[in-house]
Design a protein around this motif. Structure first.
Motif, mmCIF file in Angstrom:
data_model
loop_
_atom_site.group_PDB
_atom_site.id
_atom_site.type_symbol
_atom_site.label_atom_id
_atom_site.label_comp_id
_atom_site.label_asym_id
_atom_site.label_seq_id
_atom_site.Cartn_x
_atom_site.Cartn_y
_atom_site.Cartn_z
ATOM 1 N N THR A 3 7.660 12.020 5.588
ATOM 2 C CA THR A 3 7.174 11.136 6.646
ATOM 3 C C THR A 3 8.289 11.011 7.677
ATOM 4 O O THR A 3 9.408 10.614 7.341
ATOM 5 C CB THR A 3 6.806 9.747 6.095
ATOM 6 N N SER A 4 7.999 11.334 8.914
ATOM 7 C CA SER A 4 9.038 11.399 9.942
ATOM 8 C C SER A 4 9.515 10.008 10.340
ATOM 9 O O SER A 4 8.779 9.018 10.239
ATOM 10 C CB SER A 4 8.498 12.115 11.181
ATOM 11 N N THR B 228 0.850 -1.190 0.000
ATOM 12 C CA THR B 228 0.000 0.000 0.000
ATOM 13 C C THR B 228 0.885 1.239 0.000
ATOM 14 O O THR B 228 2.102 1.149 0.192
ATOM 15 C CB THR B 228 -0.975 0.002 1.191
ATOM 16 N N LEU B 229 0.260 2.389 -0.235
ATOM 17 C CA LEU B 229 0.996 3.652 -0.372
ATOM 18 C C LEU B 229 0.434 4.692 0.586
ATOM 19 O O LEU B 229 -0.788 4.877 0.666
ATOM 20 C CB LEU B 229 0.874 4.170 -1.807
ATOM 21 N N LEU B 230 1.312 5.378 1.295
ATOM 22 C CA LEU B 230 0.925 6.476 2.171
ATOM 23 C C LEU B 230 1.670 7.727 1.730
ATOM 24 O O LEU B 230 2.880 7.689 1.497
ATOM 25 C CB LEU B 230 1.282 6.170 3.634
ATOM 26 N N ILE B 231 0.943 8.841 1.613
ATOM 27 C CA ILE B 231 1.561 10.102 1.191
ATOM 28 C C ILE B 231 1.813 10.975 2.417
ATOM 29 O O ILE B 231 0.960 11.740 2.852
ATOM 30 C CB ILE B 231 0.681 10.849 0.169
ATOM 31 N N GLY B 232 2.977 10.807 3.011
ATOM 32 C CA GLY B 232 3.414 11.709 4.071
ATOM 33 C C GLY B 232 2.634 11.614 5.374
ATOM 34 O O GLY B 232 1.768 10.760 5.574
ATOM 35 N N GLU B 233 2.970 12.519 6.272
ATOM 36 C CA GLU B 233 2.358 12.559 7.600
ATOM 37 C C GLU B 233 0.849 12.749 7.532
ATOM 38 O O GLU B 233 0.110 12.200 8.348
ATOM 39 C CB GLU B 233 2.960 13.716 8.418
ATOM 40 N N ALA B 234 0.368 13.535 6.556
ATOM 41 C CA ALA B 234 -1.060 13.828 6.462
ATOM 42 C C ALA B 234 -1.880 12.567 6.227
ATOM 43 O O ALA B 234 -3.050 12.511 6.612
ATOM 44 C CB ALA B 234 -1.315 14.831 5.333
ATOM 45 N N PHE B 235 -1.291 11.556 5.579
ATOM 46 C CA PHE B 235 -1.958 10.266 5.411
ATOM 47 C C PHE B 235 -1.637 9.326 6.565
ATOM 48 O O PHE B 235 -2.517 8.671 7.113
ATOM 49 C CB PHE B 235 -1.509 9.614 4.097
ATOM 50 N N SER C 216 -3.894 18.896 -0.765
ATOM 51 C CA SER C 216 -4.590 18.315 -1.911
ATOM 52 C C SER C 216 -5.116 16.935 -1.537
ATOM 53 O O SER C 216 -4.775 16.377 -0.484
ATOM 54 C CB SER C 216 -3.647 18.197 -3.104
ATOM 55 N N ALA C 217 -5.937 16.349 -2.431
ATOM 56 C CA ALA C 217 -6.461 15.003 -2.190
ATOM 57 C C ALA C 217 -5.346 13.975 -2.093
ATOM 58 O O ALA C 217 -5.527 12.898 -1.520
ATOM 59 C CB ALA C 217 -7.432 14.618 -3.299
ATOM 60 N N ALA C 218 -4.184 14.298 -2.643
ATOM 61 C CA ALA C 218 -3.041 13.390 -2.594
ATOM 62 C C ALA C 218 -2.144 13.666 -1.389
ATOM 63 O O ALA C 218 -1.078 13.077 -1.265
ATOM 64 C CB ALA C 218 -2.233 13.504 -3.874
ATOM 65 N N GLY C 219 -2.545 14.587 -0.494
ATOM 66 C CA GLY C 219 -1.733 14.889 0.674
ATOM 67 C C GLY C 219 -0.663 15.922 0.450
ATOM 68 O O GLY C 219 0.142 16.213 1.340
ATOM 69 N N LYS C 220 -0.619 16.529 -0.748
ATOM 70 C CA LYS C 220 0.397 17.534 -1.051
ATOM 71 C C LYS C 220 0.091 18.848 -0.333
ATOM 72 O O LYS C 220 -1.067 19.271 -0.225
ATOM 73 C CB LYS C 220 0.436 17.789 -2.560
ATOM 74 N N ALA C 221 1.145 19.497 0.120
ATOM 75 C CA ALA C 221 0.999 20.782 0.797
ATOM 76 C C ALA C 221 0.529 21.857 -0.169
ATOM 77 O O ALA C 221 0.937 21.875 -1.327
ATOM 78 C CB ALA C 221 2.327 21.190 1.419
ATOM 79 N N ASP C 222 -0.309 22.752 0.324
ATOM 80 C CA ASP C 222 -0.765 23.904 -0.468
ATOM 81 C C ASP C 222 -0.065 25.141 0.089
ATOM 82 O O ASP C 222 -0.584 25.846 0.953
ATOM 83 C CB ASP C 222 -2.286 24.037 -0.377
ATOM 84 N N TYR C 223 1.133 25.401 -0.429
ATOM 85 C CA TYR C 223 1.931 26.502 0.112
ATOM 86 C C TYR C 223 1.395 27.869 -0.311
ATOM 87 O O TYR C 223 1.602 28.850 0.406
ATOM 88 C CB TYR C 223 3.396 26.349 -0.303
ATOM 89 N N ALA C 224 0.691 27.936 -1.442
ATOM 90 C CA ALA C 224 0.090 29.211 -1.840
ATOM 91 C C ALA C 224 -0.976 29.622 -0.831
ATOM 92 O O ALA C 224 -1.038 30.786 -0.397
ATOM 93 C CB ALA C 224 -0.514 29.091 -3.244
#
Length: 421
Positions: free
Chosen positions: A192-193, A157-164, A399-407
């Protein structure tokens, strides 16, 4: 919206539509997906396709406008889809290799627009495995993730960073799920820490954690594997064509060089960006006769050859001439037991030029004082890297993929009401 976009194309493409519960009418001229499957035989017809056919992946746009990255299909196959495991193999040899492998199920969790999700999905299919799509696809629903893994006996399985990872681990710990089939957990697409990776290993002890780092412009570039007897690290093993270039982008650094450089990859890399020659020239320069992909990640090459990834240059904060990497401060923030998620940005400051602003989402029923958070950070970071302001919000926007929204984070940090220390 799709009809409007199609109207601007010189030729209308073949459209295949998958029915769902949206109740939207079919797009004019689209063919039903199930009808397509029903009309196909077991033998793949000759297609006339070439290794030079283009594959386009759009960047996430976290540091600016999304850009279409142009790859030769032969290059992306080697760079991200498993082709490097059987270099030079023919199609029939690849098919034989896939048939010889056990069929392994993969649960993606992230949307397929995300490179990490569809790269692993395609890699699974090309290896003879099965991609098992979550029942809930428009958001992260932790219970659905573990139910899907349990129902399909997923191997990967796949986890996208801490947010997931954090909400998924909370649900796994609170619920009752059989995840004994899992043998590999890929984490990538966002930080991911080590503490979270260690928690993954403790809750799913039969699995390894594969920490992947790369970009739309590089494919897979770095990895680190953790498992029993190999505790999670904050560094990565570079691929064979990966290097750290010096600050001026004139040469590759040797292991142990003290300076901060640029993560780069040569060999199987994209042709460039769709419709943007200037950015193509900047991102894919020739250095010493070798063409490199340099997407903007800052890094150190350690004495043992491992790479310490510091973060994107576009997210670097310049405070009184000192460079502060946003991701380094974010990592320190999420290490605090009360901080569930965090983004760090810079904002203009008369005194500092730019000052560090932390936007945090707290764990339920916690409310540490700013001084407590800063004291914890001071044990990990130099004083000049500490946030000058901490803004607390109910939920970090990603985002839905866990990406940061820096804007979004920058807009929030520069609002007049933003708190200051």
């Amino acid at each position: 919206m799709l009809d409007e976009a199609l109207a601007g194309l010189p030729a209308r493409p073949l459209l295949i539509q998958v029915a769902d519960d949206s109740m939207c009418p079919p797009v004019a001229g689209a063919i039903d997906y199930e009808d397509c499957l029903a009309g196909q035989g077991d033998v793949l017809a000759a297609s006339g396709h070439s290794p030079d056919d283009l594959y386009i992946l759009y960047t996430g746009g976290t540091t600016g406008t999304p850009k279409g990255t142009l790859w030769r299909q032969a290059d992306i196959f080697d760079a991200a889809l498993g082709g490097d495991e059987l270099p030079g193999a023919t199609l029939s040899q690849l098919a034989d290799a896939a048939a010889a492998r056990p069929a392994l199920n993969f649960v993606p969790n992230a949307p397929f627009m995300h490179g990490a999700a569809h790269w692993l999905g395609l890699r699974t299919l090309l290896s003879g495995g099965c991609v098992c799509v979550n029942a809930v696809v428009d958001r992260l629903e932790p219970a659905d993730v573990w139910t899907t893994i349990q129902a399909h006996k997923a191997y990967v399985t796949l986890l996208i960073g801490e947010a997931f990872a954090r909400p998924l681990l909370d649900e796994l710990q609170a619920g009752s799920y059989d995840v004994s089939s899992l043998r590999a957990i890929a984490v990538g697409g966002a930080f991911t820490s080590p503490a979270t990776k260690q928690r993954l290993l403790e809750l799913i002890p039969q699995a390894i954690v594969i920490d992947l780092a790369g970009a739309s412009e590089t494919g897979s570039a770095l990895r680190q594997i953790s498992g029993p007897g190999s505790p999670p690290l904050a560094t990565f093993t570079p691929g064979p064509t990966v290097a750290v270039l010096d600050a001026d982008r004139t040469a590759a650094l040797s292991p142990g060089h003290a300076g901060i450089g640029w993560l780069a990859k040569s060999g199987r890399i994209p042709l460039g960006y769709l419709g943007d020659q200037a950015k193509t020239a900047r991102t894919f320069p020739f250095i010493g006769g070798t063409r490199w992909s340099v997407p903007g990640d800052r890094a150190r090459l350690l004495a043992d050859g491992q790479v310490e990834l510091l973060g994107r240059d576009a997210q670097t904060i310049n405070s009184l001439g000192e460079k502060i990497f946003a991701e380094e401060v974010e990592q320190a923030l999420v290490a605090h037991p009360a901080v569930r998620d965090a983004l760090v940005v810079g904002r203009p400051s008369e005194r500092w030029g730019e000052e560090v602003v932390a936007i945090i989402e707290l764990m339920p029923e916690t409310n540490p004082a700013d001084t407590e958070i800063l004291a914890a950070l001071a044990r990990q970071l130099a004083r000049y890297k500490l946030p000058k302001a901490i803004i607390r919000i109910p939920e970090i926007q990603r985002s839905a993929a866990g990406k940061a929204d820096y804007a979004w984070a920058s807009q929030l940090a520069t609002k007049p009401a933003a708190a200051s220390n």
